[in-house]
Write an enzyme that holds these catalytic residues in place. Sequence first.
Site, PDB file in Angstrom:
ATOM      1  N   ASP A 258       2.937   2.242  -1.322  1.00 10.28           N
ATOM      2  CA  ASP A 258       1.989   2.975  -2.172  1.00 10.28           C
ATOM      3  C   ASP A 258       1.674   2.077  -3.367  1.00 10.28           C
ATOM      4  OD1 ASP A 258       0.550   4.744  -3.666  1.00 10.28           O
ATOM      5  OD2 ASP A 258       2.106   6.261  -3.859  1.00 10.28           O
TER       6      ASP A 258
ATOM      7  N   ASP B 191      -5.043   2.792  -0.510  1.00 10.49           N
ATOM      8  CA  ASP B 191      -3.925   2.125  -1.195  1.00 10.49           C
ATOM      9  C   ASP B 191      -2.550   2.529  -0.680  1.00 10.49           C
ATOM     10  OD1 ASP B 191      -4.189   4.700  -2.202  1.00 10.49           O
ATOM     11  OD2 ASP B 191      -3.430   4.173  -4.179  1.00 10.49           O
ATOM     12  N   GLU B 192      -2.487   3.107   0.523  1.00  9.69           N
ATOM     13  CA  GLU B 192      -1.198   3.542   1.068  1.00  9.69           C
ATOM     14  C   GLU B 192      -1.136   3.266   2.565  1.00  9.69           C
ATOM     15  OE1 GLU B 192      -0.027   7.585  -1.039  1.00  9.69           O
ATOM     16  OE2 GLU B 192      -2.166   7.541  -0.567  1.00  9.69           O
TER      17      GLU B 192
END
Length: 364
Positions: A15, A113-114
Amino acid sequence: MSSNEMKSRIILYVDMDYFFAQCEEREHPEIKGKPVVICVYSGRGGDSGAVSTSNYEARKLGVKAGIPISLAKKIAPQAIFLPVNMELYRTISDDVMEVLKEYSEKIEQESIDEAFCDLTEKVNDFEGAKMLAVQLKNEIKQKVALTCSVGIGPNKLIAKVASDYNKPDGLTVVRPEEVLQFLGPLKITDLVGVGKKTGERLNELGVKNIADLSKLTADELIREFGHAKGIWLKQASQGIDDSLVKERSGTGQIGRIITLKENTKDLNTIYDAIDQLSNDIHMKLQARKLSFRSVSFIAISQDLKIHTKSHTLSASAKDPGTIRDHAHELVKAFLAEHPVALRRVGIRVANLEEEKGQRTLGEF
């Protein structure tokens, strides 16, 4: 290594920390350490719109995602307010995902973003996974100049909850025998999938944390929340999650961006950078046995405005020449329309297809 660990899957979750704001800090080092707020403006003028995200300095002042921009400016008038810059974030996200692909063949990108990585076949045990995670975090820091928080667990649920446990720049490992002890004291809403309303209803039932939730029977939970959600809550409270790491749509593009040595509109200087990027992207396509159907040129001018120009091919291609030639045409057309000095340039190929079956990645 215990027999428990031998049988267990080993899942890692990455993350990126306050991603949009951290990307802006990377591009503008002078704002690092100051409160930064990323905004989605509604287009109605003024401060109409909402906060998308903020860095930790702004969060300490009380600026949270989702609040009106006008309110954020009252709470933190000293903060730096910037509009969402998705082209930049997507390009940086592509760079992060390329690093992850060096560590695992099984990657599921959850959002920009993960991502989940299945390390079961890559390492022998959780200690090996921890060492790999340290290496991965360092490589993202070196290659992408960003920090991330990583969680490692025996399944996706635990890995994701663990990634949120120690932020920013954290690393949390939860071994199978530690799952119940790890989950017990956490808030119910720390379980991914438990929203505010469910949390409030569980509070009314006397449930304060995940340990309390695990004491309720499946029948009690089914009565309150229906069969599917009741069963899921019971399993989640015990750290049970059998879902597999599967590649999904959202990984169907490869992009690279580069900062020029100086701001320029000189065609040959920009072509040289484009040729380098074309070769980089070709190598990535080759490694993953992919072809593409569209090419985009990304231009970031000296005033930091982002422009893109794209071309869709009539048939799939995979050679560097096609990327280069179309990118050159897009550069020429862009500079004819916008004769501005450029600070950074990039290329993205999209509509990716596997060479064998010719199925688009978005179909998985």
